[in-house]
Design a protein around this motif. Structure first.
Motif, PDB file in Angstrom:
ATOM      1  N   PRO A   1      -9.495 -21.538  -8.678  1.00 36.50           N
ATOM      2  CA  PRO A   1     -10.282 -20.316  -8.402  1.00 36.50           C
ATOM      3  C   PRO A   1     -11.399 -20.545  -7.388  1.00 36.50           C
ATOM      4  N   GLU A   2     -11.888 -21.754  -7.301  1.00 39.82           N
ATOM      5  CA  GLU A   2     -13.013 -22.033  -6.400  1.00 39.82           C
ATOM      6  C   GLU A   2     -12.565 -22.146  -4.949  1.00 39.82           C
ATOM      7  N   TYR A   3     -11.321 -22.540  -4.711  1.00 40.18           N
ATOM      8  CA  TYR A   3     -10.861 -22.789  -3.338  1.00 40.18           C
ATOM      9  C   TYR A   3      -9.616 -21.991  -2.973  1.00 40.18           C
ATOM     10  N   ALA A   4      -9.071 -21.198  -3.890  1.00 35.05           N
ATOM     11  CA  ALA A   4      -7.807 -20.509  -3.631  1.00 35.05           C
ATOM     12  C   ALA A   4      -7.913 -19.560  -2.443  1.00 35.05           C
ATOM     13  N   LYS A   5      -9.040 -18.880  -2.339  1.00 42.22           N
ATOM     14  CA  LYS A   5      -9.143 -17.869  -1.273  1.00 42.22           C
ATOM     15  C   LYS A   5      -9.121 -18.500   0.109  1.00 42.22           C
ATOM     16  N   TYR A   6      -9.611 -19.731   0.244  1.00 39.93           N
ATOM     17  CA  TYR A   6      -9.619 -20.381   1.562  1.00 39.93           C
ATOM     18  C   TYR A   6      -8.221 -20.805   1.966  1.00 39.93           C
TER      19      TYR A   6
ATOM     20  N   LYS B   1      -5.615 -19.252   0.968  1.00 36.57           N
ATOM     21  CA  LYS B   1      -4.944 -17.994   1.253  1.00 36.57           C
ATOM     22  C   LYS B   1      -5.245 -17.521   2.670  1.00 36.57           C
ATOM     23  N   MET B   2      -6.470 -17.794   3.130  1.00 38.10           N
ATOM     24  CA  MET B   2      -6.827 -17.445   4.512  1.00 38.10           C
ATOM     25  C   MET B   2      -5.984 -18.235   5.510  1.00 38.10           C
ATOM     26  N   LEU B   3      -5.740 -19.521   5.194  1.00 38.40           N
ATOM     27  CA  LEU B   3      -4.867 -20.323   6.065  1.00 38.40           C
ATOM     28  C   LEU B   3      -3.443 -19.793   6.046  1.00 38.40           C
ATOM     29  N   LYS B   4      -2.997 -19.346   4.888  1.00 37.41           N
ATOM     30  CA  LYS B   4      -1.656 -18.811   4.777  1.00 37.41           C
ATOM     31  C   LYS B   4      -1.498 -17.539   5.596  1.00 37.41           C
ATOM     32  N   MET B   5      -2.611 -16.822   5.811  1.00 37.51           N
ATOM     33  CA  MET B   5      -2.596 -15.590   6.614  1.00 37.51           C
ATOM     34  C   MET B   5      -2.766 -15.869   8.099  1.00 37.51           C
ATOM     35  N   LYS B   6      -2.560 -17.180   8.485  1.00 34.44           N
ATOM     36  CA  LYS B   6      -2.575 -17.593   9.897  1.00 34.44           C
ATOM     37  C   LYS B   6      -3.960 -17.528  10.526  1.00 34.44           C
ATOM     38  N   MET B   7      -5.009 -17.574   9.724  1.00 37.50           N
ATOM     39  CA  MET B   7      -6.355 -17.642  10.289  1.00 37.50           C
ATOM     40  C   MET B   7      -6.610 -19.045  10.809  1.00 37.50           C
ATOM     41  N   PRO B   8      -7.373 -19.206  11.931  1.00 38.80           N
ATOM     42  CA  PRO B   8      -7.636 -20.528  12.494  1.00 38.80           C
ATOM     43  C   PRO B   8      -8.337 -21.421  11.471  1.00 38.80           C
ATOM     44  N   LEU B   9      -7.979 -22.692  11.500  1.00 39.23           N
ATOM     45  CA  LEU B   9      -8.556 -23.641  10.561  1.00 39.23           C
ATOM     46  C   LEU B   9     -10.065 -23.747  10.743  1.00 39.23           C
ATOM     47  N   GLY B  10     -10.511 -23.741  12.000  1.00 42.14           N
ATOM     48  CA  GLY B  10     -11.948 -23.838  12.260  1.00 42.14           C
ATOM     49  C   GLY B  10     -12.721 -22.689  11.666  1.00 42.14           C
ATOM     50  N   ALA B  11     -12.140 -21.475  11.752  1.00 36.29           N
ATOM     51  CA  ALA B  11     -12.824 -20.306  11.200  1.00 36.29           C
ATOM     52  C   ALA B  11     -12.917 -20.394   9.678  1.00 36.29           C
ATOM     53  N   VAL B  12     -11.852 -20.898   9.034  1.00 32.89           N
ATOM     54  CA  VAL B  12     -11.872 -21.018   7.572  1.00 32.89           C
ATOM     55  C   VAL B  12     -12.892 -22.064   7.138  1.00 32.89           C
ATOM     56  N   LYS B  13     -12.995 -23.152   7.895  1.00 34.01           N
ATOM     57  CA  LYS B  13     -13.985 -24.176   7.555  1.00 34.01           C
ATOM     58  C   LYS B  13     -15.405 -23.651   7.712  1.00 34.01           C
ATOM     59  N   GLN B  14     -15.622 -22.840   8.747  1.00 34.10           N
ATOM     60  CA  GLN B  14     -16.946 -22.232   8.909  1.00 34.10           C
ATOM     61  C   GLN B  14     -17.272 -21.325   7.732  1.00 34.10           C
ATOM     62  N   ALA B  15     -16.264 -20.617   7.223  1.00 35.40           N
ATOM     63  CA  ALA B  15     -16.487 -19.766   6.050  1.00 35.40           C
ATOM     64  C   ALA B  15     -16.864 -20.605   4.829  1.00 35.40           C
ATOM     65  N   MET B  16     -16.253 -21.779   4.704  1.00 34.64           N
ATOM     66  CA  MET B  16     -16.584 -22.654   3.576  1.00 34.64           C
ATOM     67  C   MET B  16     -18.008 -23.178   3.692  1.00 34.64           C
ATOM     68  N   VAL B  17     -18.404 -23.545   4.907  1.00 32.11           N
ATOM     69  CA  VAL B  17     -19.783 -24.015   5.105  1.00 32.11           C
ATOM     70  C   VAL B  17     -20.764 -22.907   4.787  1.00 32.11           C
ATOM     71  N   ARG B  18     -20.417 -21.718   5.190  1.00 32.46           N
ATOM     72  CA  ARG B  18     -21.282 -20.562   4.901  1.00 32.46           C
ATOM     73  C   ARG B  18     -21.447 -20.362   3.401  1.00 32.46           C
TER      74      ARG B  18
END
Length: 535
Positions: A29-34, A36-53
């Motif tokens: 539950p803590e990391y599933a959404k990230y 899922k974002m990768l599965k939706m073809k979002m750039p890896l860098g953008a997903v990592k920035q979301a995690m840092v945020r």
């Protein structure tokens, strides 16, 4: 390893294994959404920035999503609690990694697998690397800046940027920001005050058109009013809300306080365009007047038309039937189309040969009708329409100038009344009926009090002169149509285009006739030379 494990019962599992295992990372539950974002073809860098945020470790994304998170973080946490070691924060490089399964064997990265993937084995200064790319944290959110002998390597703590609020469409916001970037003066409240008082006389047409395009629409006005604090709110609250907006929204907020802002911009645009439009209108009126005078006073054209009429009657009736008394101007164009039986000589060629023998001066009529070339692009109806637009626009300027003058007068009266009220009172009985005898100010008196009003007075005088010039030119053209017997509704551009086409045909046919005459003269001279000498 802990040697005490050998003293335990080998048939019993360890206590850690007894604990319930965590789910896979992709289902955590803590990391599933990230994931899922990768599965939706979002750039890896953008997903990592979301995690840092969100305060998460972006390195989680580099782990196997089908395996649970290792428990080493908990043991590390216990170890940190025991040793109380400071937390190390590293600078992250948020690149887009390529899935290793997608690499070909002959690719660069596949060949590089034989080399170490870290800095181990390279010659580098580990202390320098630590000073540049790592820092220690004591407590929550506090960064300790380690001092170094090299002052250039000191890190500075920057204040977090104030979040911006966007209320309008992205494209309109971007275009508006680009337009407003060209203006050095970013005091939108001062600009709004100048527009409200119709006092932007130094701004050009381009600037005013750009600013008018950025006026808030109905929907944008509602969005801005919903965002801003209610009327009567403290000034600090209003300024704080406005400070979070972009330049485009700030400009729109300033213009919300201007009454009849669209009409006022129309007045300012009218002022900026007035001189150019009047100059262009005057130039076309003068061209029309000169062209009419040239045609009316060209005696050679009148004589040529008579020759054409006589030749046409001779061809049609043999000068013994119902001859035509007059012809229209477009009939001249048919002289070039009608051919003789030799299929070479046109009626226009023959007309020129007759004129050359009988009235050679007529052949130079094109020199006297040069002003017609510019007149064929002039449309009389457009001139009248332009004058009407200028007159209607001036009416709007006068109306807004009167409103501005009245408002200024009331403001001045209120200031005077507020100063005089403590000193004296007015006895209404002493005034008697004198108030009924006070005459209202004239229109010019209202207009003289503001800059836009003074412009309206000058523009009114200019338009009166231009209107008189246009009326005279239209009367001259009407007389010209009557003189040639043409339809009174014939447009100016049709009349002069017809004449210009005929003149062009006339010049070409004259050159043909001159060329044939020169050839005939050469043949006669050659024949004269061939004759035998007389004894």
């Amino acid at each position: 390893m802990d040697p005490a494990i050998l003293d335990r019962n080998p048939d019993e599992p360890l206590e850690e294994e007894k604990k319930e295992c965590r789910p896979a990372l992709k289902d955590d539950p803590e990391y599933a959404k990230y994931f899922k974002m990768l599965k939706m073809k979002m750039p890896l860098g953008a997903v990592k920035q979301a995690m840092v945020r969100d305060g998460k470790d972006p390195a989680i994304l580099d782990m196997d999503p089908d395996k649970p998170l290792k428990q080493k973080n908990e043991s590390l946490g216990k170890q940190k609690e025991k040793t109380k070691a400071p937390k190390v924060v590293r600078k992250k490089l948020f690149w887009n990694a390529i899935d290793q399964s997608k690499l070909r064997r002959d690719s660069l990265w596949a060949q590089a697998q034989s080399e170490p993937l870290l800095l181990e084995g390279l010659d580098y200064d580990a202390d320098e690397f630590a000073n540049l790319f790592t820092s220690t944290v004591k407590g929550k959110g506090k960064v300790k800046i380690e001092k170094s002998n090299d002052t250039s390597s000191c890190q500075k703590v920057t204040k977090p940027k104030q979040p911006k609020v966007q209320l309008i469409d992205d494209r309109r916001n971007m275009n508006g920001s680009i337009l407003l970037a060209k203006f050095k003066n970013k005091d939108f409240n001062g600009l709004a005050e100048n527009v409200d008082h119709l006092d932007c006389m130094d701004m050009g047409e381009t600037e005013l058109c750009a600013l008018r395009q950025l006026l808030p629409t109905k929907d944008e006005s509602l969005a801005l009013q919903s965002y801003l604090p209610a009327p009567g709110a403290p000034t600090d609250a209003m300024e704080s809300a406005i400070s979070k907006l972009g330049n485009c929204e700030k400009y729109m907020v300033a213009m919300l306080n201007v009454a009849n802002v669209s009409r006022k911009f129309d007045c300012l645009l009218y002022r900026a365009q007035f001189d150019g439009r009047v100059e262009e209108l005057t130039k076309e009126i003068n061209s029309l007047q000169v062209a009419c005078s040239s045609v009316r006073e060209c005696d050679k054209l009148q004589r040529l038309l008579v020759y054409a009429l006589r030749l046409g009657n001779q061809l049609n009736t043999g000068d013994s039937g119902n001859t035509a008394a007059a012809i229209t101007l477009d009939s001249l164009l048919k002289l070039h189309e009608a051919k003789a039986f030799d299929k070479k000589t046109s009626v226009l060629h023959y007309l020129i040969s007759i004129v050359k023998k009988n009235d050679i001066d007529v052949l130079s009529l094109a020199e006297e009708l040069k002003p017609l070339q510019g007149a064929e692009r002039i449309v009389g109806e457009s001139l009248v329409k332009t004058r009407k637009e200028l007159v209607d626009g001036l009416g709007l300027v006068k109306s807004m100038a009167k409103e501005e003058s009245t408002r200024c007068s009331k403001e001045e009266e209120n200031k005077v009344t507020s100063r005089q009220a403590p000193e004296c009172s007015i006895d209404s009985s002493s005034s008697g009926g004198e108030s009924d005898q006070i005459s209202l100010p004239k229109e010019d008196d209202y207009l003289q009090t503001t800059n836009i009003g003074k412009f309206a007075i000058e523009a009114d005088s200019t338009l009166n002169c231009v209107s008189l010039m246009l009326d005279n030119a239209n009367d001259t053209f009407s007389d010209l149509l009557n003189y040639f017997g043409e339809d009174e509704d014939m447009p100016t551009n049709v009349f002069f285009t017809t004449l210009n086409r005929f003149l062009s045909m006339f010049e070409c046919a004259r050159e043909d006739v001159d060329r044939k005459d020169r050839a005939k003269l050469r043949q006669e001279k050659m024949a004269e030379k061939r004759k035998p000498l007389s004894k």
